[in-house]
Scaffold this motif. Sequence first.
Motif, PDB file in Angstrom:
ATOM      1  N   GLU A 142       0.824  -1.207   0.000  1.00  0.00           N
ATOM      2  CA  GLU A 142       0.000   0.000   0.000  1.00  0.00           C
ATOM      3  C   GLU A 142       0.862   1.264   0.000  1.00  0.00           C
ATOM      4  O   GLU A 142       0.487   2.278  -0.590  1.00  0.00           O
ATOM      5  CB  GLU A 142      -0.912  -0.003   1.226  1.00  0.00           C
ATOM      6  N   ALA A 143       2.031   1.205   0.648  1.00  0.00           N
ATOM      7  CA  ALA A 143       2.894   2.378   0.745  1.00  0.00           C
ATOM      8  C   ALA A 143       3.355   2.865  -0.622  1.00  0.00           C
ATOM      9  O   ALA A 143       3.655   4.045  -0.806  1.00  0.00           O
ATOM     10  CB  ALA A 143       4.108   2.066   1.621  1.00  0.00           C
ATOM     11  N   HIS A 144       3.400   1.971  -1.596  1.00  0.00           N
ATOM     12  CA  HIS A 144       3.859   2.360  -2.938  1.00  0.00           C
ATOM     13  C   HIS A 144       2.725   2.314  -3.962  1.00  0.00           C
ATOM     14  O   HIS A 144       2.411   3.317  -4.608  1.00  0.00           O
ATOM     15  CB  HIS A 144       4.999   1.444  -3.379  1.00  0.00           C
ATOM     16  N   TYR A 145       2.085   1.173  -4.086  1.00  0.00           N
ATOM     17  CA  TYR A 145       1.136   0.977  -5.182  1.00  0.00           C
ATOM     18  C   TYR A 145      -0.212   1.647  -4.953  1.00  0.00           C
ATOM     19  O   TYR A 145      -0.963   1.853  -5.904  1.00  0.00           O
ATOM     20  CB  TYR A 145       0.938  -0.525  -5.433  1.00  0.00           C
ATOM     21  N   ASP A 146      -0.526   1.990  -3.712  1.00  0.00           N
ATOM     22  CA  ASP A 146      -1.796   2.664  -3.455  1.00  0.00           C
ATOM     23  C   ASP A 146      -1.636   4.178  -3.350  1.00  0.00           C
ATOM     24  O   ASP A 146      -2.526   4.866  -2.837  1.00  0.00           O
ATOM     25  CB  ASP A 146      -2.439   2.110  -2.171  1.00  0.00           C
ATOM     26  N   LEU A 147      -0.523   4.706  -3.834  1.00  0.00           N
ATOM     27  CA  LEU A 147      -0.344   6.156  -3.838  1.00  0.00           C
ATOM     28  C   LEU A 147      -1.463   6.827  -4.630  1.00  0.00           C
ATOM     29  O   LEU A 147      -2.117   7.746  -4.157  1.00  0.00           O
ATOM     30  CB  LEU A 147       1.015   6.524  -4.451  1.00  0.00           C
ATOM     31  N   SER A 148      -1.659   6.365  -5.872  1.00  0.00           N
ATOM     32  CA  SER A 148      -2.695   6.926  -6.738  1.00  0.00           C
ATOM     33  C   SER A 148      -2.608   6.240  -8.087  1.00  0.00           C
ATOM     34  O   SER A 148      -1.547   6.250  -8.719  1.00  0.00           O
ATOM     35  CB  SER A 148      -2.504   8.434  -6.911  1.00  0.00           C
ATOM     36  N   ASN A 149      -3.714   5.663  -8.547  1.00  0.00           N
ATOM     37  CA  ASN A 149      -3.724   5.100  -9.896  1.00  0.00           C
ATOM     38  C   ASN A 149      -3.449   6.169 -10.934  1.00  0.00           C
ATOM     39  O   ASN A 149      -2.809   5.916 -11.963  1.00  0.00           O
ATOM     40  CB  ASN A 149      -5.073   4.424 -10.173  1.00  0.00           C
ATOM     41  N   ASP A 150      -3.934   7.380 -10.680  1.00  0.00           N
ATOM     42  CA  ASP A 150      -3.729   8.480 -11.631  1.00  0.00           C
ATOM     43  C   ASP A 150      -2.254   8.853 -11.741  1.00  0.00           C
ATOM     44  O   ASP A 150      -1.789   9.253 -12.812  1.00  0.00           O
ATOM     45  CB  ASP A 150      -4.544   9.703 -11.214  1.00  0.00           C
ATOM     46  N   LEU A 151      -1.523   8.729 -10.627  1.00  0.00           N
ATOM     47  CA  LEU A 151      -0.079   8.999 -10.667  1.00  0.00           C
ATOM     48  C   LEU A 151       0.595   8.044 -11.644  1.00  0.00           C
ATOM     49  O   LEU A 151       1.353   8.473 -12.530  1.00  0.00           O
ATOM     50  CB  LEU A 151       0.525   8.831  -9.276  1.00  0.00           C
ATOM     51  N   PHE A 152       0.351   6.756 -11.506  1.00  0.00           N
ATOM     52  CA  PHE A 152       1.008   5.774 -12.366  1.00  0.00           C
ATOM     53  C   PHE A 152       0.536   5.908 -13.817  1.00  0.00           C
ATOM     54  O   PHE A 152       1.326   5.772 -14.750  1.00  0.00           O
ATOM     55  CB  PHE A 152       0.761   4.371 -11.832  1.00  0.00           C
ATOM     56  N   GLY A 206       0.438 -11.256  -8.365  1.00  0.00           N
ATOM     57  CA  GLY A 206       0.738  -9.847  -8.563  1.00  0.00           C
ATOM     58  C   GLY A 206       0.025  -9.313  -9.791  1.00  0.00           C
ATOM     59  O   GLY A 206       0.585  -9.322 -10.891  1.00  0.00           O
ATOM     60  N   THR A 207      -1.191  -8.825  -9.629  1.00  0.00           N
ATOM     61  CA  THR A 207      -2.033  -8.430 -10.754  1.00  0.00           C
ATOM     62  C   THR A 207      -1.523  -7.201 -11.483  1.00  0.00           C
ATOM     63  O   THR A 207      -1.696  -7.083 -12.704  1.00  0.00           O
ATOM     64  CB  THR A 207      -3.471  -8.146 -10.245  1.00  0.00           C
ATOM     65  N   GLY A 208      -0.894  -6.281 -10.743  1.00  0.00           N
ATOM     66  CA  GLY A 208      -0.617  -4.989 -11.357  1.00  0.00           C
ATOM     67  C   GLY A 208      -1.937  -4.322 -11.709  1.00  0.00           C
ATOM     68  O   GLY A 208      -2.894  -4.345 -10.934  1.00  0.00           O
ATOM     69  N   TRP A 209      -1.998  -3.761 -12.910  1.00  0.00           N
ATOM     70  CA  TRP A 209      -3.243  -3.139 -13.354  1.00  0.00           C
ATOM     71  C   TRP A 209      -3.920  -3.956 -14.459  1.00  0.00           C
ATOM     72  O   TRP A 209      -4.695  -3.440 -15.242  1.00  0.00           O
ATOM     73  CB  TRP A 209      -2.991  -1.702 -13.797  1.00  0.00           C
ATOM     74  N   GLY A 210      -3.590  -5.259 -14.504  1.00  0.00           N
ATOM     75  CA  GLY A 210      -4.382  -6.187 -15.291  1.00  0.00           C
ATOM     76  C   GLY A 210      -3.920  -6.500 -16.690  1.00  0.00           C
ATOM     77  O   GLY A 210      -4.552  -7.309 -17.382  1.00  0.00           O
ATOM     78  N   ALA A 211      -2.818  -5.916 -17.152  1.00  0.00           N
ATOM     79  CA  ALA A 211      -2.420  -6.088 -18.556  1.00  0.00           C
ATOM     80  C   ALA A 211      -2.114  -7.549 -18.892  1.00  0.00           C
ATOM     81  O   ALA A 211      -2.540  -8.048 -19.944  1.00  0.00           O
ATOM     82  CB  ALA A 211      -1.214  -5.210 -18.881  1.00  0.00           C
ATOM     83  N   LEU A 212      -1.382  -8.245 -18.035  1.00  0.00           N
ATOM     84  CA  LEU A 212      -1.023  -9.623 -18.330  1.00  0.00           C
ATOM     85  C   LEU A 212      -2.260 -10.526 -18.285  1.00  0.00           C
ATOM     86  O   LEU A 212      -2.421 -11.406 -19.139  1.00  0.00           O
ATOM     87  CB  LEU A 212       0.047 -10.115 -17.363  1.00  0.00           C
ATOM     88  N   ILE A 228      -2.601  -7.717  -3.454  1.00  0.00           N
ATOM     89  CA  ILE A 228      -2.959  -7.227  -2.130  1.00  0.00           C
ATOM     90  C   ILE A 228      -3.072  -5.706  -2.131  1.00  0.00           C
ATOM     91  O   ILE A 228      -3.087  -5.071  -1.076  1.00  0.00           O
ATOM     92  CB  ILE A 228      -1.970  -7.719  -1.050  1.00  0.00           C
ATOM     93  N   SER A 229      -3.179  -5.112  -3.330  1.00  0.00           N
ATOM     94  CA  SER A 229      -3.395  -3.672  -3.477  1.00  0.00           C
ATOM     95  C   SER A 229      -4.840  -3.424  -3.897  1.00  0.00           C
ATOM     96  O   SER A 229      -5.240  -3.793  -4.999  1.00  0.00           O
ATOM     97  CB  SER A 229      -2.441  -3.087  -4.514  1.00  0.00           C
ATOM     98  N   GLN A 230      -5.609  -2.777  -3.026  1.00  0.00           N
ATOM     99  CA  GLN A 230      -7.003  -2.484  -3.354  1.00  0.00           C
ATOM    100  C   GLN A 230      -7.097  -1.522  -4.530  1.00  0.00           C
ATOM    101  O   GLN A 230      -7.964  -1.669  -5.402  1.00  0.00           O
ATOM    102  CB  GLN A 230      -7.714  -1.883  -2.138  1.00  0.00           C
ATOM    103  N   GLU A 231      -6.214  -0.534  -4.567  1.00  0.00           N
ATOM    104  CA  GLU A 231      -6.226   0.439  -5.661  1.00  0.00           C
ATOM    105  C   GLU A 231      -5.999  -0.258  -6.999  1.00  0.00           C
ATOM    106  O   GLU A 231      -6.684   0.014  -7.995  1.00  0.00           O
ATOM    107  CB  GLU A 231      -5.143   1.510  -5.436  1.00  0.00           C
ATOM    108  N   GLN A 232      -5.025  -1.155  -7.048  1.00  0.00           N
ATOM    109  CA  GLN A 232      -4.757  -1.876  -8.283  1.00  0.00           C
ATOM    110  C   GLN A 232      -5.926  -2.777  -8.662  1.00  0.00           C
ATOM    111  O   GLN A 232      -6.311  -2.854  -9.828  1.00  0.00           O
ATOM    112  CB  GLN A 232      -3.481  -2.704  -8.152  1.00  0.00           C
ATOM    113  N   LEU A 233      -6.494  -3.454  -7.683  1.00  0.00           N
ATOM    114  CA  LEU A 233      -7.611  -4.354  -7.962  1.00  0.00           C
ATOM    115  C   LEU A 233      -8.788  -3.601  -8.570  1.00  0.00           C
ATOM    116  O   LEU A 233      -9.403  -4.065  -9.540  1.00  0.00           O
ATOM    117  CB  LEU A 233      -8.052  -5.053  -6.678  1.00  0.00           C
TER     118      LEU A 233
END
Length: 418
Positions: A142-152, A206-212, A228-233
């Motif tokens: 969460e400390a990294h991947y849940d910063l903001s989907n818009d950021l990534f 590790g889903t990431g944002w679903g591309a694979l 385990i990232s709600q933002e990514q899910l």
Amino acid sequence: MTVSSTMHWPSLARSPRAPLHAKVARSIFERAVRMVPVRVVTPDGRSCGGDTGPSAPVFEIVRPGSFFARLGRDTKVGFGEAYMAGDWRAGPGTDLADLLTPFAARLTTLVPQPLQRLRAVVDQRIPAHHENTLEGSRDNIEAHYDLSNDLFAAFLDPTMSYSSAWFPDDVDLVGAGDLEGAQLRKIDGILDFAGVREGTRVLEIGTGWGALAIRAAQRGAQVTTVTISQEQLDLATKRVAEAGVSHRVDLRLQDYREVVGDFDAIVSVEMIEAVGEEYWPTYFAAIDRLLAPGGKVSIQAITMAHERMLATRRSFGWIQKYIFPGGLIPSLQAIDETLAAHTSLRVSQRRELGPHYARTLRLWRDRFTQEWPAIHAQGFDETFRRMWEFYLAYCEAGFRTGYLGVSQLQLTRAPAWG
């Protein structure tokens, strides 16, 4: 979201008071830069370094007192913190990665050997709360991947792939620009190693944002993907639906240790770096347990030389403090040893992509810089900007010099003899 430097990083708001440590750090730094082909300049006009010519990369010290105090307090963390605080910067006309690359190439020799032996005394230990337990892993991610989907989304390509791309073999990497195509090629390489085709039961760790998951489903596979990232899910679920493959993809907020079932193919892209050394046996044993007979595994892993991993695995660095808490980059030897000791799996094929990651990172940083006004409008401040500039350039320098590598690995079960 608002990221305030004083709220999240209060130690950056003031310069540390450590005159003796600063004096020692200045002496070590000035000795070290004599071996590096850069030109160091200070506010009083002094210049030093291993190349004082006009074409050399310029290391500009803005606030010498604060810079050397941070460096003296903790070299591994202080160098990056000093950049975040604005104590130093790349000089006019100098790219940050171009400046960091000659340092990365000499990283193991910059500090004199007698002082290197004091590592165990001066290195900060990894905080206990960074341990990758079930709860700790969620906090670290969460400390990294849940910063903001818009950021990534602002600096990644349309696939939202946050891992090394694989550019065509006939393309000059220095000028390669089709990042989306290279990311799809990378994903196809992973899926090919795992033998994913029509009807394959795939587990993605590790889903990431679903591309694979989308790409595998488009091949006709039935995909289970865990994160385990709600933002990514949330975003991955939306992207899977938009791709029209929801009927083939089961997206779960779940730790890999909690998965049950049998899968013909297991894939995991740049996930092992977040597992932590203590849990490498658990990670690979889980993969071994979940892999159906005759199945294949394909992982993409950032790596470093084994001796460097052994030397740094117990110490707390800038990347762990500010970017990836709980992370540790493995070596290929450590992967082989863990597989042999805890699983029936062995590496059967390998593909090296190190230079491709350097180019990937450069394209991300260019896009980050270009999109900074939009990112800033999300609430991220100038300290955050410098932190991510340093992170992306620091990693690019590591892959440029070979200090870091990245491998696509195919794992299959070792034959049972006798």
